[in-house]
Enzyme design. Structure first.
Site, PDB file in Angstrom:
ATOM      1  N   LYS A   1       0.710  -1.377  -0.106  1.00  0.00           N
ATOM      2  CA  LYS A   1       0.055   0.208   0.073  1.00  0.00           C
ATOM      3  C   LYS A   1       0.744   1.480   0.007  1.00  0.00           C
ATOM      4  CE  LYS A   1      -2.168  -0.808   3.723  1.00  0.00           C
ATOM      5  NZ  LYS A   1      -1.561  -2.199   4.410  1.00  0.00           N
TER       6      LYS A   1
ATOM      7  N   ARG B   1      -9.707   0.694   8.621  1.00  0.00           N
ATOM      8  CA  ARG B   1      -9.233  -0.506   9.021  1.00  0.00           C
ATOM      9  C   ARG B   1     -10.484  -1.468   9.966  1.00  0.00           C
ATOM     10  NH1 ARG B   1      -3.314   0.694   8.915  1.00  0.00           N
ATOM     11  NH2 ARG B   1      -2.119  -1.406   9.609  1.00  0.00           N
TER      12      ARG B   1
ATOM     13  N   ARG C   1      12.173  -5.745   5.701  1.00  0.00           N
ATOM     14  CA  ARG C   1      11.677  -4.178   5.345  1.00  0.00           C
ATOM     15  C   ARG C   1      12.455  -3.530   6.104  1.00  0.00           C
ATOM     16  NH1 ARG C   1       5.464  -2.382   4.837  1.00  0.00           N
ATOM     17  NH2 ARG C   1       5.128  -2.729   6.965  1.00  0.00           N
TER      18      ARG C   1
ATOM     19  N   ARG D   1      14.608  -0.024  11.455  1.00  0.00           N
ATOM     20  CA  ARG D   1      13.423  -0.990  11.024  1.00  0.00           C
ATOM     21  C   ARG D   1      12.233  -0.678  12.034  1.00  0.00           C
ATOM     22  NH1 ARG D   1      15.282  -5.585   8.033  1.00  0.00           N
ATOM     23  NH2 ARG D   1      17.465  -5.347   7.805  1.00  0.00           N
TER      24      ARG D   1
ATOM     25  N   ARG E   1      -0.534  -8.904  13.736  1.00  0.00           N
ATOM     26  CA  ARG E   1      -1.166  -7.768  12.729  1.00  0.00           C
ATOM     27  C   ARG E   1      -2.055  -8.437  11.497  1.00  0.00           C
ATOM     28  NH1 ARG E   1       4.338  -5.230  10.998  1.00  0.00           N
ATOM     29  NH2 ARG E   1       3.080  -3.630   9.736  1.00  0.00           N
TER      30      ARG E   1
HETATM   31  P1  AMP Z   1       0.670   0.632   9.287  1.00  0.00           P
HETATM   32  O1  AMP Z   1       1.890   1.519   9.235  1.00  0.00           O
HETATM   33  O2  AMP Z   1      -0.477   0.841   8.540  1.00  0.00           O
HETATM   34  O3  AMP Z   1       1.234  -0.893   9.163  1.00  0.00           O
HETATM   35  O4  AMP Z   1       0.260   0.797  10.781  1.00  0.00           O
HETATM   36  C1  AMP Z   1       0.979   0.364  11.936  1.00  0.00           C
HETATM   37  C2  AMP Z   1       0.173   0.342  13.126  1.00  0.00           C
HETATM   38  O5  AMP Z   1      -0.366   1.581  13.286  1.00  0.00           O
HETATM   39  C3  AMP Z   1      -1.144  -0.542  13.079  1.00  0.00           C
HETATM   40  O6  AMP Z   1      -0.555  -1.909  13.384  1.00  0.00           O
HETATM   41  C4  AMP Z   1      -1.937  -0.108  14.230  1.00  0.00           C
HETATM   42  O7  AMP Z   1      -1.366  -0.465  15.551  1.00  0.00           O
HETATM   43  C5  AMP Z   1      -1.656   1.371  13.898  1.00  0.00           C
HETATM   44  N1  AMP Z   1      -2.991   1.883  12.874  1.00  0.00           N
HETATM   45  C6  AMP Z   1      -2.554   2.424  11.665  1.00  0.00           C
HETATM   46  N2  AMP Z   1      -3.602   2.887  10.932  1.00  0.00           N
HETATM   47  C7  AMP Z   1      -4.522   2.515  11.797  1.00  0.00           C
HETATM   48  C8  AMP Z   1      -6.208   2.334  11.784  1.00  0.00           C
HETATM   49  N3  AMP Z   1      -6.722   3.094  10.706  1.00  0.00           N
HETATM   50  N4  AMP Z   1      -6.828   1.931  12.740  1.00  0.00           N
HETATM   51  C9  AMP Z   1      -6.064   1.667  13.986  1.00  0.00           C
HETATM   52  N5  AMP Z   1      -4.750   1.184  13.995  1.00  0.00           N
HETATM   53  C10 AMP Z   1      -4.209   1.823  12.976  1.00  0.00           C
END
Ligand code: AMP
Length: 216
Positions: free
Chosen positions: A13, A88, A127, A160, A172
């Protein structure tokens, strides 16, 4: 153009959002990036969410909805935006609909990136990113042209994400399938969903996305 990139962690994404930013000049609204910035800046929100991000669980709907709602009111979002990692949950999806309706605007499309779990774990475990500009690399798939030097800004500092490990990734993915994957049906029912094969080469995925955007 107002679009949502939907998919599990490691689906691509962020990478594809960056490419859309470059080609279409739309801002990328990544809730993950915004939350990590809040943690780094040690804001009140940052302090409240740090442990949640480290565990791989989701931050409360109220917090992320407030962050996005404030962000899309900024002038650079007037002509559109890319939502990356938001919504989400179904609650967030309903809130998104309400936010857009209040502004009298519509969602253009939701693009789902499909990638299998084994590949997601492989991608996320390898990553890392530039500590200065955030460019994303991978141990085997995408190394900088010159070892240890960021292609984009020349920095030699990399980092990281603490949640990019196989253990947290299991959590996750569980959260993704339970809380986020129902959005696939939600947007399909609204006639907004387009799916692309996220297992394909990065450039091929970009072409698939561009074809969808050209059709809008
Ligand atoms: P990401 O960078 O999108 O993988 O997000 C990293 C972490 O941020 C996730 O594992 C959640 O803990 C939190 N997070 C990001 N976006 C959301 C969302 N829309 N709703 C809830 N938690 C979020």
């Amino acid at each position: 153009m107002r679009l949502i990139l939907l998919g599990p962690p490691g689906a691509g994404k962020g990478t594809q959002a960056q490419r859309i930013v470059e080609k279409h000049g739309l801002p990328q609204l990544s809730t993950g990036d915004m939350l990590r910035a809040a943690i780094l800046a040690e804001t009140e929100v940052g302090k409240r969410v740090k442990a949640v991000l480290d565990s791989g669980k989701l931050v409360s709907d109220d917090i992320v909805i407030a962050i996005v709602s404030e962000r899309i009111d900024q002038p650079d979002c007037a002509n559109g935006f890319i939502l990356d990692g938001f919504p989400r949950t179904l609650v967030q999806a309903d809130a998104t609909e309400a936010m857009l309706a209040a502004k009298g605007i519509d969602l253009s499309v939701v693009i789902e990136l499909r990638v299998n779990d084994k590949e997601l774990v492989r991608r996320v475990s390898g990553r890392y990113s530039c500590a200065s500009c955030g460019s994303v690399y991978h141990d085997t798939d995408h190394k900088p042209g010159v070892e240890g030097v960021c292609d984009k800004c020349g920095s030699t500092h990399f980092k990281r994400r603490p949640d990019d490990n196989a253990e947290t990734m299991t959590q996750r993915l569980e959260v993704y399938y339970k809380e986020t994957s129902p959005l696939i049906g939600y947007y399909y029912a609204k006639g907004k969903l387009k799916s692309v094969d996220g297992m394909a080469e990065m450039d091929v995925v970009t072409s698939q996305i561009e074809a969808i955007l050209a059709d809008l």
